[in-house]
Motif scaffolding. Structure first.
Motif, PDB file in Angstrom:
ATOM      1  N   ARG A  12       0.822  -1.221   0.000  1.00  0.00           N
ATOM      2  CA  ARG A  12       0.000   0.000   0.000  1.00  0.00           C
ATOM      3  C   ARG A  12       0.848   1.261   0.000  1.00  0.00           C
ATOM      4  O   ARG A  12       0.512   2.235  -0.701  1.00  0.00           O
ATOM      5  CB  ARG A  12      -0.924  -0.004   1.221  1.00  0.00           C
ATOM      6  CG  ARG A  12      -1.794   1.236   1.304  1.00  0.00           C
ATOM      7  CD  ARG A  12      -2.936   1.064   2.250  1.00  0.00           C
ATOM      8  NE  ARG A  12      -3.909   2.155   2.098  1.00  0.00           N
ATOM      9  CZ  ARG A  12      -5.177   2.062   2.421  1.00  0.00           C
ATOM     10  NH1 ARG A  12      -5.649   0.931   2.904  1.00  0.00           N
ATOM     11  NH2 ARG A  12      -5.994   3.084   2.271  1.00  0.00           N
ATOM     12  N   GLN A  13       1.934   1.276   0.720  1.00  0.00           N
ATOM     13  CA  GLN A  13       2.686   2.516   0.916  1.00  0.00           C
ATOM     14  C   GLN A  13       3.821   2.708  -0.091  1.00  0.00           C
ATOM     15  O   GLN A  13       4.222   3.846  -0.364  1.00  0.00           O
ATOM     16  CB  GLN A  13       3.251   2.558   2.339  1.00  0.00           C
ATOM     17  CG  GLN A  13       2.177   2.550   3.411  1.00  0.00           C
ATOM     18  CD  GLN A  13       2.743   2.289   4.802  1.00  0.00           C
ATOM     19  OE1 GLN A  13       3.957   2.399   5.014  1.00  0.00           O
ATOM     20  NE2 GLN A  13       1.879   1.934   5.746  1.00  0.00           N
ATOM     21  N   VAL A  14       4.347   1.604  -0.654  1.00  0.00           N
ATOM     22  CA  VAL A  14       5.524   1.707  -1.535  1.00  0.00           C
ATOM     23  C   VAL A  14       5.194   1.252  -2.960  1.00  0.00           C
ATOM     24  O   VAL A  14       5.356   2.004  -3.928  1.00  0.00           O
ATOM     25  CB  VAL A  14       6.697   0.874  -0.978  1.00  0.00           C
ATOM     26  CG1 VAL A  14       7.898   0.973  -1.925  1.00  0.00           C
ATOM     27  CG2 VAL A  14       7.069   1.341   0.414  1.00  0.00           C
ATOM     28  N   ILE A  15       4.739   0.000  -3.094  1.00  0.00           N
ATOM     29  CA  ILE A  15       4.630  -0.608  -4.423  1.00  0.00           C
ATOM     30  C   ILE A  15       3.503   0.021  -5.243  1.00  0.00           C
ATOM     31  O   ILE A  15       3.723   0.462  -6.378  1.00  0.00           O
ATOM     32  CB  ILE A  15       4.434  -2.132  -4.296  1.00  0.00           C
ATOM     33  CG1 ILE A  15       5.683  -2.754  -3.663  1.00  0.00           C
ATOM     34  CG2 ILE A  15       4.144  -2.744  -5.657  1.00  0.00           C
ATOM     35  CD1 ILE A  15       5.589  -4.250  -3.461  1.00  0.00           C
ATOM     36  N   LEU A  16       2.302   0.080  -4.685  1.00  0.00           N
ATOM     37  CA  LEU A  16       1.178   0.572  -5.472  1.00  0.00           C
ATOM     38  C   LEU A  16       1.334   2.043  -5.858  1.00  0.00           C
ATOM     39  O   LEU A  16       1.077   2.394  -7.022  1.00  0.00           O
ATOM     40  CB  LEU A  16      -0.128   0.343  -4.715  1.00  0.00           C
ATOM     41  CG  LEU A  16      -1.396   0.580  -5.541  1.00  0.00           C
ATOM     42  CD1 LEU A  16      -1.428  -0.327  -6.770  1.00  0.00           C
ATOM     43  CD2 LEU A  16      -2.643   0.360  -4.691  1.00  0.00           C
ATOM     44  N   PRO A  17       1.762   2.956  -4.966  1.00  0.00           N
ATOM     45  CA  PRO A  17       1.950   4.349  -5.399  1.00  0.00           C
ATOM     46  C   PRO A  17       2.958   4.480  -6.539  1.00  0.00           C
ATOM     47  O   PRO A  17       2.746   5.266  -7.473  1.00  0.00           O
ATOM     48  CB  PRO A  17       2.447   5.051  -4.129  1.00  0.00           C
ATOM     49  CG  PRO A  17       1.902   4.224  -3.010  1.00  0.00           C
ATOM     50  CD  PRO A  17       1.947   2.806  -3.505  1.00  0.00           C
ATOM     51  N   ALA A  18       4.058   3.696  -6.463  1.00  0.00           N
ATOM     52  CA  ALA A  18       5.059   3.754  -7.538  1.00  0.00           C
ATOM     53  C   ALA A  18       4.464   3.264  -8.860  1.00  0.00           C
ATOM     54  O   ALA A  18       4.696   3.849  -9.921  1.00  0.00           O
ATOM     55  CB  ALA A  18       6.276   2.913  -7.150  1.00  0.00           C
ATOM     56  N   ASN A  46      -7.958   6.378  -6.004  1.00  0.00           N
ATOM     57  CA  ASN A  46      -9.040   6.599  -5.046  1.00  0.00           C
ATOM     58  C   ASN A  46      -8.969   5.602  -3.893  1.00  0.00           C
ATOM     59  O   ASN A  46      -9.241   5.951  -2.735  1.00  0.00           O
ATOM     60  CB  ASN A  46     -10.394   6.485  -5.753  1.00  0.00           C
ATOM     61  CG  ASN A  46     -10.640   7.637  -6.713  1.00  0.00           C
ATOM     62  OD1 ASN A  46     -10.024   8.697  -6.582  1.00  0.00           O
ATOM     63  ND2 ASN A  46     -11.521   7.430  -7.673  1.00  0.00           N
ATOM     64  N   TRP A  47      -8.598   4.359  -4.224  1.00  0.00           N
ATOM     65  CA  TRP A  47      -8.472   3.340  -3.174  1.00  0.00           C
ATOM     66  C   TRP A  47      -7.383   3.732  -2.175  1.00  0.00           C
ATOM     67  O   TRP A  47      -7.551   3.562  -0.961  1.00  0.00           O
ATOM     68  CB  TRP A  47      -8.162   1.989  -3.830  1.00  0.00           C
ATOM     69  CG  TRP A  47      -7.998   0.864  -2.853  1.00  0.00           C
ATOM     70  CD1 TRP A  47      -8.963   0.064  -2.333  1.00  0.00           C
ATOM     71  CD2 TRP A  47      -6.763   0.399  -2.281  1.00  0.00           C
ATOM     72  NE1 TRP A  47      -8.430  -0.867  -1.476  1.00  0.00           N
ATOM     73  CE2 TRP A  47      -7.069  -0.683  -1.429  1.00  0.00           C
ATOM     74  CE3 TRP A  47      -5.427   0.786  -2.404  1.00  0.00           C
ATOM     75  CZ2 TRP A  47      -6.096  -1.378  -0.718  1.00  0.00           C
ATOM     76  CZ3 TRP A  47      -4.450   0.101  -1.689  1.00  0.00           C
ATOM     77  CH2 TRP A  47      -4.800  -0.966  -0.859  1.00  0.00           C
ATOM     78  N   LEU A  48      -6.265   4.267  -2.681  1.00  0.00           N
ATOM     79  CA  LEU A  48      -5.197   4.713  -1.784  1.00  0.00           C
ATOM     80  C   LEU A  48      -5.689   5.828  -0.864  1.00  0.00           C
ATOM     81  O   LEU A  48      -5.254   5.940   0.289  1.00  0.00           O
ATOM     82  CB  LEU A  48      -3.996   5.216  -2.594  1.00  0.00           C
ATOM     83  CG  LEU A  48      -3.058   4.170  -3.192  1.00  0.00           C
ATOM     84  CD1 LEU A  48      -1.948   4.845  -3.988  1.00  0.00           C
ATOM     85  CD2 LEU A  48      -2.461   3.275  -2.116  1.00  0.00           C
ATOM     86  N   ASP A  49      -6.604   6.638  -1.375  1.00  0.00           N
ATOM     87  CA  ASP A  49      -7.125   7.750  -0.580  1.00  0.00           C
ATOM     88  C   ASP A  49      -8.255   7.316   0.338  1.00  0.00           C
ATOM     89  O   ASP A  49      -8.859   8.156   1.028  1.00  0.00           O
ATOM     90  CB  ASP A  49      -7.622   8.867  -1.503  1.00  0.00           C
ATOM     91  CG  ASP A  49      -6.477   9.509  -2.274  1.00  0.00           C
ATOM     92  OD1 ASP A  49      -5.331   9.434  -1.798  1.00  0.00           O
ATOM     93  OD2 ASP A  49      -6.731  10.062  -3.364  1.00  0.00           O
ATOM     94  N   GLY A  50      -8.575   6.017   0.319  1.00  0.00           N
ATOM     95  CA  GLY A  50      -9.594   5.504   1.217  1.00  0.00           C
ATOM     96  C   GLY A  50     -10.983   5.447   0.637  1.00  0.00           C
ATOM     97  O   GLY A  50     -11.926   5.057   1.331  1.00  0.00           O
TER      98      GLY A  50
END
Length: 673
Positions: free
Chosen positions: A122-128, A272-276
């Motif tokens: 969630r914090q490293v792989i998906l944002p990249a 959007n999923w990352l933003d909740g």
């Protein structure tokens, strides 16, 4: 593909490749990877991929990424040509130089690794990954090569993640089928096509699932078993092997691995999923289940896609099975989710008449039409070939590289014969998304139908694959990927005493048509010339001279010599000995000129020939008249010939007048005297 070099390193302008240090973890379907060094920027870590001859690269993607590299992506930096040994044979090969990813792949095929925890995903792989896909998709580039062994963490303890390069392999080629969306997984691996953004989302979802489990998903099943499991259970459950993933990660992966392209999550949904905010989509996934099972070849089928796949595997038996049915009633009974219209019945054209031809072409077309109806989102299946409409060029390239004549003939038949229009019409009844891919193919198909020289199936290859080299046997061992390189290589490969006709190789001419513009008229003149050098050489010289000037190519002495030699038999046929000697002397004065455009400006042998023939016929007519007059003067004359009798009567009449006049005059003088 075994790649070696004579020396320890092979220089490529400012790139040095070390063939003693292969990087098997970075090999792709398109080539072999080796250590390399950029002599301009020694601190920049790079590696080189020796491209497999005959396999296209993604040339358009390479150019875009070199001009503007994408974030969180292993970008290419340079392409060039060098000489290497491939499978023990010296030849030229294309080399793609790429940024070194900095670490081993996250997960090698068949291997196991520690499970990547959810916070890291969630914090490293998906944002990249989101940053990389946004940079690619915004420029119309789809990665199409995402799987656990093509993604990298930049180093131990690093918090940066990269997608591997996406230029050296064909889209989707080499991908295990479970990393392809269901609709494309059945196509031949080289013919899966460019796809769309949903293909990257699905592949990334399968990759994240693999990283979470610590093993590559689907590796314990055959492709057929995996396809059947995905059809019956859905891709998420088939790939996870029934292991539930609760919570936010489960929601994420279900959205990414959705088998309905319209319902699959997008890059925006991932953000959007990352933003909740959990995306809520109303599932419009249609049912592919048959209303009642169909028994074929001893096996029961309950899904349209599985039945289409089975039909395509044995076209003869499938056609025999289909022709025995009351097809309209049968299909309406097993497919109750939609109306089988009169239009579809006409397009499918299922008749009971058996195909008695040796080729079985009618059977193959019948089965292809039925498969297109049963599985409109799947690949086109025809005579052993299975390809997506945007994968025609790359699928054909594989058949060409393998020398597979039946496969080449299948592509030729489906593109040139008008059959593809029918298939597209059937598919568009249920899948309008095929329309832009078909529109992209239409100009190629029209050229193939209207142009004899350069418009064959080879043209389809070069027009649909801008990243492929010319496969002409004339260029054996050479890498020719531009018109300029083609002219230079053609001049080097032909002997000075070759015939002009020998230049008309199907691959060379198709390559020229596909890479050039506005050359159709001159190629039609070449096609209509046949073996007549007087008609063949002028348009051929126009074509080659134009390409030489446009490409700023230097002298081409061998090609110029062939042009001059082709004129000499024509000169020998001149009737006038004086003119023949003059033209021979003129042609000899042109020897050594390597500029075809200069030759084109100096030589107008057609006009010389026309003048020679005109003067010859005039001289012939004059000689014939003189001969006729001579015969009239020296021939024997019969006194009974009409003209002679008329002349005699006229002379006798004149003599009578003279005699009467003389007697009268004499009598008068006697009277007066």
């Amino acid at each position: 593909m075994a790649v070696t070099a004579t020396d320890r390193t092979e220089a490529l302008d400012f790139i040095e490749i070390d063939f003693t240090r292969p990087y098997p973890n970075l090999d792709t379907f398109g080539g072999r990877a080796f250590a390399a060094r950029d002599l301009r920027r020694p601190r920049q870590m790079v590696y080189a991929v020796i491209q497999r001859p005959g396999v296209p690269t993604r040339g358009d993607v390479f150019r875009k990424l070199v001009a503007l590299p994408a974030v969180n992506l292993v970008n290419p930096t340079f392409q060039g040509v060098t000489r290497v040994k491939i499978d023990g044979r010296q030849r030229e090969a294309l080399v793609t130089v790429i940024e070194f990813p900095g670490d081993k792949p996250m997960l090698v095929p068949g291997g196991k690794a520690a499970s990547v925890p959810f916070p890291t995903i969630r914090q490293v792989i998906l944002p990249a990954c989101i940053r990389a896909l946004q940079a690619l998709h915004g420029r119309g580039i789809y990665h199409r090569n995402i799987r656990p062994n093509t993604v990298f963490m930049s180093g131990s303890g690093s918090q940066d993640f990269f997608l591997g390069e996406c230029v050296t392999a064909l889209p989707g080629a080499g991908q295990p089928s479970c990393f392809e969306p269901l609709e494309r997984s059945n196509a031949n691996t080289e013919a899966r096509g460019e796809g769309d953004s949903g293909c990257d989302i699905f592949a990334l979802g399968a990759t994240l699932l693999s990283l979470f489990f610590g093993e590559t998903v689907g590796q314990d099943l055959t492709e057929e078993q995996m396809f059947e499991a995905r059809v019956n259970q859905g891709s998420f459950w088939a790939l996870s092997r029934g292991r539930d993933i609760p919570g936010a990660l489960g929601i994420l992966l279900r959205g990414m691995l959705n088998d309905d392209p319209e319902d699959r999550w997008t890059v925006r949904d991932l953000s959007n999923w990352l933003d909740g905010a959990v995306p809520t989509r109303r599932s419009g996934m249609r049912s592919w289940a048959l209303a009642r099972p169909v028994k074929f070849q001893g096996k029961m089928f309950t899904d349209r896609r599985m039945l289409a796949r089975a039909f395509a595997e044995d076209e003869r038996r499938s056609a025999e099975y289909i022709r025995k049915l009351d097809f309209g009633n049968w299909i309406q009974q097993i497919v109750t989710s939609e109306l089988f219209t009169e239009k579809l019945e006409r397009l499918l054209d299922v008749s009971p008449d058996m195909d008695l031809s040796a080729s079985g072409s009618s059977d193959a077309k019948l089965v292809a039409r039925v498969c297109a109806f049963l599985d409109p989102r799947g690949p086109i299946r025809y005579r052993g070939q299975s390809f997506m409409l945007d994968g025609v060029g790359t699928g054909l390239a594989r058949q060409m590289a393998d020398g597979n004549e039946p496969g080449i003939a299948a592509y030729d038949d489906i593109l040139r014969g008008g059959f593809l229009e029918t298939l597209v019409e059937i598919i568009m009844e249920k899948d309008k998304g095929i329309k832009p891919f078909y529109a992209h193919l239409l100009p190629t198909m029209q050229t193939m139908k209207t142009l004899d020289v350069g418009g064959g199936v080879e043209y389809a290859l070069y027009s649909q694959c801008d990243g492929i080299e010319c496969l002409s046997p004339k260029f054996d061992g050479k890498h020719v990927n531009t018109l300029r390189a083609a002219l230079v290589a053609l001049d080097e490969s032909v002997a000075a005493d070759s015939s002009a006709k020998a230049l008309l190789d199907r691959h060379v001419m198709a390559f020229i048509v596909a890479r050039g513009q506005g050359l159709e008229s001159v190629l039609r003149r070449i096609g209509s010339a046949g073996d007549d050098n007087l008609k063949l050489i002028p348009p051929l010289m126009d074509l080659l001279g134009y390409l030489q000037s446009q490409g700023n190519v230097g002298d081409l002495p061998n090609l110029a010599s062939i042009i001059l030699n082709a004129f000499r038999p024509v000169v020998k046929d001149l009737k006038s000995k004086t003119r023949r000697n003059q033209v021979e002397k003129f042609l000899k004065s042109l020897e050594g000129i390597g500029s075809l455009s200069k030759l084109m400006a100096k030589i107008d042998l057609a006009e010389v020939t026309r003048r020679d023939e005109r003067e010859y016929y005039q001289a012939q007519a004059q000689c014939a008249k003189l001969a006729h007059d001579r015969r009239q003067l020296i021939r024997k004359v019969s006194p009974r010939e009409g003209p002679v009798l008329r002349t005699g009567y006229s002379a006798a009449q004149t003599m009578g007048y003279l005699l009467v006049s003389g007697v009268t005059t004499f009598a008068a003088f006697q009277f007066l005297g």
